[in-house]
Design a protein around this motif. Structure first.
Motif, PDB file in Angstrom:
ATOM      1  N   VAL A 291      47.589  34.108  31.554  1.00 20.12           N
ATOM      2  CA  VAL A 291      47.052  33.432  32.736  1.00 20.12           C
ATOM      3  C   VAL A 291      45.757  34.129  33.148  1.00 20.12           C
ATOM      4  CG1 VAL A 291      47.441  32.958  35.185  1.00 20.12           C
ATOM      5  CG2 VAL A 291      49.293  32.605  33.534  1.00 20.12           C
ATOM      6  N   GLU A 292      44.729  33.368  33.396  1.00 16.66           N
ATOM      7  CA  GLU A 292      43.460  33.937  33.855  1.00 16.66           C
ATOM      8  C   GLU A 292      43.581  34.373  35.323  1.00 16.66           C
ATOM      9  OE1 GLU A 292      38.979  32.373  34.994  1.00 16.66           O
ATOM     10  OE2 GLU A 292      40.212  31.193  33.620  1.00 16.66           O
ATOM     11  N   ILE A 293      43.150  35.591  35.622  1.00 17.12           N
ATOM     12  CA  ILE A 293      43.218  36.083  37.004  1.00 17.12           C
ATOM     13  C   ILE A 293      41.838  36.566  37.423  1.00 17.12           C
ATOM     14  CG2 ILE A 293      44.274  37.708  38.619  1.00 17.12           C
ATOM     15  CD1 ILE A 293      46.695  37.848  36.801  1.00 17.12           C
ATOM     16  N   ALA A 294      41.288  35.927  38.445  1.00 14.23           N
ATOM     17  CA  ALA A 294      40.003  36.330  39.010  1.00 14.23           C
ATOM     18  C   ALA A 294      40.252  37.104  40.306  1.00 14.23           C
ATOM     19  CB  ALA A 294      39.140  35.105  39.275  1.00 14.23           C
ATOM     20  N   MET A 295      39.331  37.991  40.635  1.00 13.30           N
ATOM     21  CA  MET A 295      39.510  38.835  41.816  1.00 13.30           C
ATOM     22  C   MET A 295      38.193  38.930  42.580  1.00 13.30           C
ATOM     23  SD  MET A 295      40.691  42.861  41.938  1.00 13.30           S
ATOM     24  CE  MET A 295      39.145  43.500  41.283  1.00 13.30           C
ATOM     25  N   LYS A 296      38.290  38.867  43.904  1.00  7.50           N
ATOM     26  CA  LYS A 296      37.137  39.065  44.773  1.00  7.50           C
ATOM     27  C   LYS A 296      37.514  40.106  45.815  1.00  7.50           C
ATOM     28  CE  LYS A 296      33.920  36.765  47.930  1.00  7.50           C
ATOM     29  NZ  LYS A 296      33.534  35.483  48.582  1.00  7.50           N
ATOM     30  N   VAL A 297      36.720  41.168  45.922  1.00  7.07           N
ATOM     31  CA  VAL A 297      37.035  42.285  46.815  1.00  7.07           C
ATOM     32  C   VAL A 297      35.986  42.397  47.910  1.00  7.07           C
ATOM     33  CG1 VAL A 297      37.248  44.798  46.958  1.00  7.07           C
ATOM     34  CG2 VAL A 297      38.268  43.568  45.034  1.00  7.07           C
ATOM     35  N   THR A 298      36.456  42.629  49.132  1.00  5.64           N
ATOM     36  CA  THR A 298      35.587  42.911  50.263  1.00  5.64           C
ATOM     37  C   THR A 298      35.996  44.251  50.863  1.00  5.64           C
ATOM     38  OG1 THR A 298      35.373  40.556  50.776  1.00  5.64           O
ATOM     39  CG2 THR A 298      34.730  42.108  52.491  1.00  5.64           C
ATOM     40  N   VAL A 299      35.075  45.199  50.872  1.00  4.69           N
ATOM     41  CA  VAL A 299      35.333  46.508  51.489  1.00  4.69           C
ATOM     42  C   VAL A 299      34.673  46.498  52.859  1.00  4.69           C
ATOM     43  CG1 VAL A 299      35.052  49.002  51.296  1.00  4.69           C
ATOM     44  CG2 VAL A 299      35.383  47.619  49.231  1.00  4.69           C
TER      45      VAL A 299
END
Length: 385
Positions: A291-299
């Motif tokens: 399964v493709e997993i994308a991630m977006k992070v905000t610090v």
């Protein structure tokens, strides 16, 4: 006419600020009110608005003086919520049984009023060899991109500076004086999107289930021990805050699943190191499941610590002298604008008891507003002694 020699009244100023409906991002008249009073007391006041966000910078004394003490705070407040649930007008500043009610009464119009009143009295009665700065934003409860950050950017461009700063956020859990902040944990949010192949639940081998993959990833993240705390910080925490598919059918494997985690981290980590770890874990689950997993992070802020020393000693001594209480040096709680100020100068936080902040019937004990002003005044006297 008001007596120019009379002490500034932080209770009256708190009430006047509460009556300004300054729900983020609205200024509501709060900064205009402060600017008028501070200007009358000899402060040079400048509006430092950015992208529609209201901010106020007030300075008594020479620009860039090496002995400049600063206060930081905010006049914006969170929404009222269910107004019918309040027993007082949220913007009425009603005083009842020794308590003042209103949105922002605790967080943090009383703190702003206390340090503004202390600063006005101090420069009038004992003009220091140095400068006093008040950096006040209308964007702490919102995205905080154009509030204190904008003030600090403007200060850097114009040669303004603080040698030390006190943020007047509520810091005390139970009793005035029982806690001050010498640092804060960092905060970051990671949003994951898992994309698989939709299919019939009776034939799961023909689909790639993003829900199963996301559940596996969330279990690994939530079950991982980030650390066991450091010298001045509690353990870091990771909370899974949502897992969503938007799938109304019980017999369909969806094509997509989303999840969000929030991490509060100590000085054993950085936003970058945790982002790398999250990416490794998500890539591992993606490889295992197909399964493709994308991630977006905000610090939203890195962890920081102002080591115990002259500034924290000064504040603690003033608190003890006025209250008889020795404040604990803490790094607990959420984030504050101190996370921006720490890049400019040493910073600590001290303010009132914060039990009712953001609640229905937010309120502050009236006697504590005057006590907080006395603490801030003693801090100023100690700094310039």
């Amino acid at each position: 006419m008001p007596d120019p020699h009379a002490p500034a009244d932080p209770v009256a100023l708190t009430a006047a600020l509460i009556r300004c409906p300054s729900v983020t991002p609205m200024e509501g008249g709060a900064l205009d009110l402060l600017a008028a009073q501070l200007a009358a007391a000899g402060f040079a006041c400048t509006r430092v608005d950015r992208n529609g966000t209201p901010n106020l910078y007030a300075r008594w004394g020479d620009k860039g003086h090496p002995r400049t003490f600063g206060f930081n705070g905010h006049t914006d407040v969170v929404p009222v919520g269910d107004a019918a649930a309040w027993t007082a007008d949220p913007f009425g500043a009603e005083i009842r049984d020794g308590w003042m009610y209103g949105r922002g009464a605790t967080d943090m119009k009383s703190g702003v009023a206390a340090f503004a009143a202390a600063a006005m009295d101090f420069v009038r009665d004992t003009p220091p060899d140095g400068a006093v700065v008040l950096a006040i934003t209308g964007d702490e409860e919102g995205e905080a991109t154009d509030g204190t950050r904008a003030l600090l950017d403007w200060m850097a461009r114009t040669g303004e500076a603080m040698a030390a700063c006190l943020v007047g956020e509520p810091t005390c859990p139970e009793t005035l004086g029982d806690m001050m902040k010498i640092g804060r944990r960092g905060s970051m949010t990671a949003r994951f999107t898992a994309r698989g192949v939709q299919g019939h639940s009776a034939y799961p081998h023909r689909a790639k289930n993003p829900v199963s993959a996301m559940a596996r990833l969330m279990d690994r993240l939530a079950g991982h021990e980030l650390d066991r705390g450091t010298d001045h910080f509690d353990t870091s925490t990771l909370a899974v805050t949502t897992i969503d598919t938007g799938n109304p059918a019980n017999n369909v494997i969806p094509a997509e699943c989303r999840a969000t985690v929030n991490i509060r981290f100590n000085d054993a980590h950085s936003g970058a190191s945790l982002t790398d770890w999250l990416r490794v874990e998500s890539d591992r689950v993606a490889a295992e499941t197909g399964v493709e997993i994308a991630m977006k992070v905000t610090v939203s802020g890195e962890s920081f610590l102002t080591p115990p020393g002259p500034l924290s000693d000064l504040v603690a001594a003033a608190v003890r002298a006025e209250t008889g209480v020795v404040p604990a040096l803490s790094t607990s709680g959420g984030t504050s604008d101190a996370r921006f100020v720490k890049d400019h100068c040493p910073v600590v936080e001290f303010g009132l008891v914060g039990k009712t902040m953001h609640q229905v019937d937010e309120r502050v004990e009236v006697a504590q507003i005057a006590a907080l002003k006395a603490i801030y005044l003693r801090i100023l006297r100690g700094w310039f002694a």
